[in-house]
Motif scaffolding. Structure first.
Motif, short mmCIF file in Angstrom:
data_model
loop_
_atom_site.label_atom_id
_atom_site.label_comp_id
_atom_site.label_asym_id
_atom_site.label_seq_id
_atom_site.Cartn_x
_atom_site.Cartn_y
_atom_site.Cartn_z
N LEU B 66 0.84 -1.21 0.00
CA LEU B 66 0.00 0.00 0.00
C LEU B 66 0.87 1.25 0.00
CD1 LEU B 66 -2.96 -0.27 2.53
CD2 LEU B 66 -3.06 0.14 0.10
N ARG B 67 1.88 1.22 0.88
CA ARG B 67 2.77 2.39 1.03
C ARG B 67 3.46 2.68 -0.31
NH1 ARG B 67 5.05 0.69 5.40
NH2 ARG B 67 3.53 1.66 6.78
N ALA B 69 2.46 1.85 -3.33
CA ALA B 69 1.48 2.32 -4.32
C ALA B 69 1.12 3.78 -4.08
CB ALA B 69 0.23 1.45 -4.28
N LEU B 70 0.94 4.13 -2.81
CA LEU B 70 0.56 5.51 -2.49
C LEU B 70 1.70 6.48 -2.76
CD1 LEU B 70 -1.60 5.13 0.76
CD2 LEU B 70 -2.33 5.21 -1.59
N GLU B 71 2.93 6.04 -2.44
CA GLU B 71 4.10 6.90 -2.71
C GLU B 71 4.23 7.13 -4.21
OE1 GLU B 71 5.94 8.51 -0.73
OE2 GLU B 71 5.82 7.58 1.23
N ALA B 73 1.90 7.01 -6.45
CA ALA B 73 0.82 7.88 -6.94
C ALA B 73 1.06 9.33 -6.55
CB ALA B 73 -0.51 7.41 -6.37
N LYS B 74 1.73 9.50 -5.39
CA LYS B 74 1.97 10.87 -4.90
C LYS B 74 2.99 11.58 -5.80
CE LYS B 74 2.73 13.14 -0.48
NZ LYS B 74 3.25 12.96 0.88
#
Lengths: 175, 135
Positions: B66-67, B69-71, B73-74
């Protein structure tokens, strides 16, 4: 919100709701990831006076319903619950029991129940998860799903009836 | 008769959605009807069964995935924010419908009052191209 804080504070709870909706780990993880990504992109729409967890919870259900609708448009879904799904669900369901025979019976029942839940449409399943599993009232469920209270009530009625029928068809008697 | 009626509102009774008068009516019937009592018991068992469905532990590496993927996307640019993107240039459906409708109306009006095109045959109007040719 910081990514680490977002994950630490909300990912587990989101996973629980996602698993109840999707019925398997892989889809649940995908749903949580998609929801958190959406939350990051739509962060400017978040109203600070609203509970962030509740906002995320609502977003998770919306992502689930939208995703399932587009998925249903792409391919037809089987009408009958897959036997593999029932077997896998049965293996996953482990509950307290008085005796080994009772444990086997309970696991079998839970497996059938999970398979019946899988056979419901996404809308009906979302209603059951919110009201029967999470114990929310109709108003709260209606707020999360974005439907009128009457729609929630009607869909819940149909979902319970469908579950009973599915359970009866998979075994002679209900529960 | 009463059972058929109750069949439709038993769910509401079960969820505590009936007003006290209706609830008393249902309870009175439940006390006398084994079939409806059994249906109510079914609803209770169904809910208990659904709540008893256990959920497997969060898979290993879930949070790390998750981390990541979110990084990712950020740091990645959001497609909708790019200048001249498809979202910005796309016509809003209501506008395209309005334009189509206006064009259709213009066409109809033009056909009724205009001199008419040669391919449409000769109009009876005095200003028709055919009339001018005849003169």
């Amino acid at each position: 919100m910081d990514i680490n804080t977002l994950i630490e504070a909300h990912s587990d709870k989101a996973y629980l709701a996602a698993y109840r909706l999707t019925g398997n780990q892989a889809d649940a993880c995908d749903l949580v990831q998609e929801t958190l990504l959406r939350a990051m992109k739509k962060a400017e729409l978040y109203d600070g006076s609203y509970d962030f967890g509740a906002w995320l919870h609502r977003m998770l259900f919306r992502v689930y319903l939208n995703g399932r609708r587009s998925e249903a448009r792409r391919r037809e879904q089987p009408l009958e619950p897959a036997e593999e799904s029932a077997a896998a669900a049965s293996m996953l369901m482990a509950g307290p029991a008085d005796s080994p025979e009772q444990a086997v019976e309970n696991n079998e029942l839970r497996g059938r129940l999970a398979a019946a839940l899988d056979a419901l449409s996404p809308e009906l399943r979302a209603c059951v998860v919110l009201v029967d599993v999470e114990g929310l009232d109709y108003e709260r469920a209606s707020e999360i799903l974005g439907w009128p209270v009457g729609s929630v009530s009607g869909r819940l009625f149909r979902a319970r009836r469908a579950l009973r029928e599915l359970l009866r068809s998979s075994e002679g008697e209900l529960i | 008769m009463m059972c058929a009626f109750l069949d439709n509102i038993l769910d509401l009774y079960f969820d505590g959605r009936l007003i006290s008068f209706q609830a008393r009516l249902v309870e009175r019937h439940l006390g006398a009807c084994g079939k409806c009592s059994a249906r109510l018991a079914e609803l209770q068992k169904l809910r208990m069964g659904l709540r008893a469905l256990s959920i497997p532990e969060v898979p290993a590496g879930f949070r790390d995935g998750l981390r990541a993927a979110l990084e990712a996307a950020k740091t990645a640019p959001i497609p909708g924010n790019a200048a001249g993107s498809e979202e910005e240039t796309a016509l809003v459906p209501s506008f395209s419908f309005a334009f189509s409708f206006a064009a259709f109306l213009l066409f109809i009006c033009g056909s009724m009052f205009g001199p008419g095109l040669p391919s449409q045959g000769c109009s009876d109007a005095g200003m028709s191209i055919c009339a001018a040719k005849e003169k």
